[in-house]
Design an enzyme around this catalytic site. Structure first.
Site, short mmCIF file in Angstrom:
data_model
loop_
_atom_site.label_atom_id
_atom_site.label_comp_id
_atom_site.label_asym_id
_atom_site.label_seq_id
_atom_site.Cartn_x
_atom_site.Cartn_y
_atom_site.Cartn_z
N TRP A 124 21.39 55.60 20.35
CA TRP A 124 22.59 55.28 19.57
C TRP A 124 22.13 54.94 18.14
CZ3 TRP A 124 24.83 49.92 18.85
CH2 TRP A 124 26.15 49.96 18.39
N ASP A 205 20.23 47.22 26.51
CA ASP A 205 21.55 47.43 25.93
C ASP A 205 22.48 47.90 27.06
OD1 ASP A 205 23.79 48.28 24.60
OD2 ASP A 205 22.76 49.61 23.21
#
Ligand SMILES: Cc1ncc(COP(=O)(O)O)c(C=O)c1O
Length: 396
Positions: A124, A205
């Site tokens: 990301w 995450d």
């Protein structure tokens, strides 16, 4: 003073939202932004969330501040959800998963400003963006094999085996964004053992819990890492899993080795909240806590999340079938096996721009596709357009 300003480059995905909104073509299709959409193209509020909001609205007598770290009951509910065990963990509530990651990275900087933070390649984009902004050193470890489109297991393990003691390693807890690649249980175990042996700090995450194989199954990697590694940081987001995007609900949980260390870590994280925004938002966090602590609401939430996951998976299988019809069996197999909202189609930025300009098909520049937004019609169009690209080398 402002006249000397050059604004930083804006985030590509956010920019794409603006370009899509300005495109007048009625047939345009947004497969870019990472938001769940149902078959009508909507991002509905979950019924469990509505019911919990009603309870909060009726019970709440004050909007006064709660605590710098966030509401204790919320943090305990998230700890139970993620770890299934209580232990020496420090925790803070944060504005969304981005806020959680920012606080994790701030904590790393405070603890050891000279460390290197290892990111999967690809990842990301905001991971590297925030880390660079904080002035931390960033390296990447291999994750996706560009030739097969699957996991580069050999490269991954070789790179993790080189990581120095005291460096941090960011891992997507499940539903890797942007690839959709899911390490198997055996591979997760290998990752956990390697990180523990290297003395590296895992930063997990967890932004798509429940979108892979189910809430419990999606936590297998996190729990193996927590079992093997004495210290772990987790950045949790409730944006997708509870559909609370704009309410900004997240948390940092830090697994510590002793209660004394936990107390220091709690002090650091709470202080970081104070520095960055003081009191974290409470409304969405309370909604999550009410859902998790109420047997019926929790069961309803799990059922709704399962239905969303099944819908995305049906879109995946539909798209894979359309790709097979166009003789793209390898890509079809990859897409069918991947999990979560995303997959990478392996197209060049020029090909992605061509799909956008000629067909009104919006993908992120790295060719990430959001399968939640993939209608049967879009699936046929995209498969046809990619097949034409493959045959002609450009125009579809
Ligand atoms: C991998 C990953 N991590 C974290 C986040 C942060 O989510 P939010 O700040 O919206 O909770 C996202 C959002 O897209 C994401 O894709």
């Amino acid at each position: 003073m402002f006249e000397t300003l050059t604004a930083p480059e804006s985030d590509k995905i956010i920019r794409l939202m603006g370009i899509f909104a300005a495109d007048p073509r009625p047939e345009k299709i947004d497969l870019g932004v990472g938001v769940y959409r149902n078959s009508q193209g909507q991002t509905p509020i979950m019924a469990a969330v509505k019911a919990a909001e009603q309870q909060v609205w009726e019970a709440q007598k004050s909007k006064s501040y709660i605590s710098l770290a966030g509401d204790k009951a919320y943090l305990e509910a998230v700890e139970d959800l993620l770890f299934a065990t209580r232990g020496a963990k420090a925790a803070i509530a944060t504005p969304g998963g981005t806020g959680a990651l920012r606080q994790c990275f701030e904590a790393l900087k405070y603890l050891r400003p000279s460390l290197t933070v290892w990111l999967p390649e690809p990842t990301w984009p905001n991971h590297a963006s925030i880390l660079h902004y904080l002035g931390l050193r960033v390296e990447t470890y291999r994750f996706r094999d560009a030739t097969t489109g699957g996991l580069d297991h050999t490269g991954l393990m070789a790179d993790l085996a080189q990581i120095a003691r005291g460096d941090a390693v960011v891992l997507h807890g499940c539903c890797h964004n942007p690839t959709g690649i899911e390490p198997s249980s055996e591979i997760w175990h290998g990752i956990a053992v390697t990180l523990a042996a290297r003395g590296a700090l895992p930063v997990i995450d967890m932004a798509y819990l429940g979108f892979g194989r189910g809430v419990e199954a999606d936590l297998a990697g996190l729990r193996m890492i927590a079992a093997e590694c004495p210290e772990v940081l987790v950045g949790f987001s409730a944006s997708k899993s509870f559909g609370l995007y704009r309410d900004r609900v997240g948390a940092v949980l830090a697994q510590c080795q002793t209660p004394a260390i936990q107390s220091e870590m709690q002090g650091l994280l709470t202080w970081l909240n104070r520095q960055n925004y003081a009191f974290p938002p409470d409304h969405g966090a309370r909604v999550v806590q009410v859902i998790l602590d109420d047997e019926t609401l929790r069961a309803n939430w799990i059922a709704e999340l399962s239905a969303m996951r099944a819908e995305i998976d049906a879109n995946r299988q539909c798209f894979a079938a359309d790709l097979r019809r166009h003789q793209m069996a390898d890509l079809a197999d990859q897409i069918a096996a991947q999990r979560g909202m995303f997959s990478l189609l392996g197209l060049s930025p020029d090909e992605v721009h061509h799909l956008r300009n000629a067909r009104g098909i919006y993908l992120v520049d790295d060719s990430r596709v959001n399968l939640a937004a993939m209608t049967p019609e879009a699936s046929r169009n995209v498969a046809g357009a990619i097949s034409a690209l493959a045959q002609t080398g450009q125009s579809a």
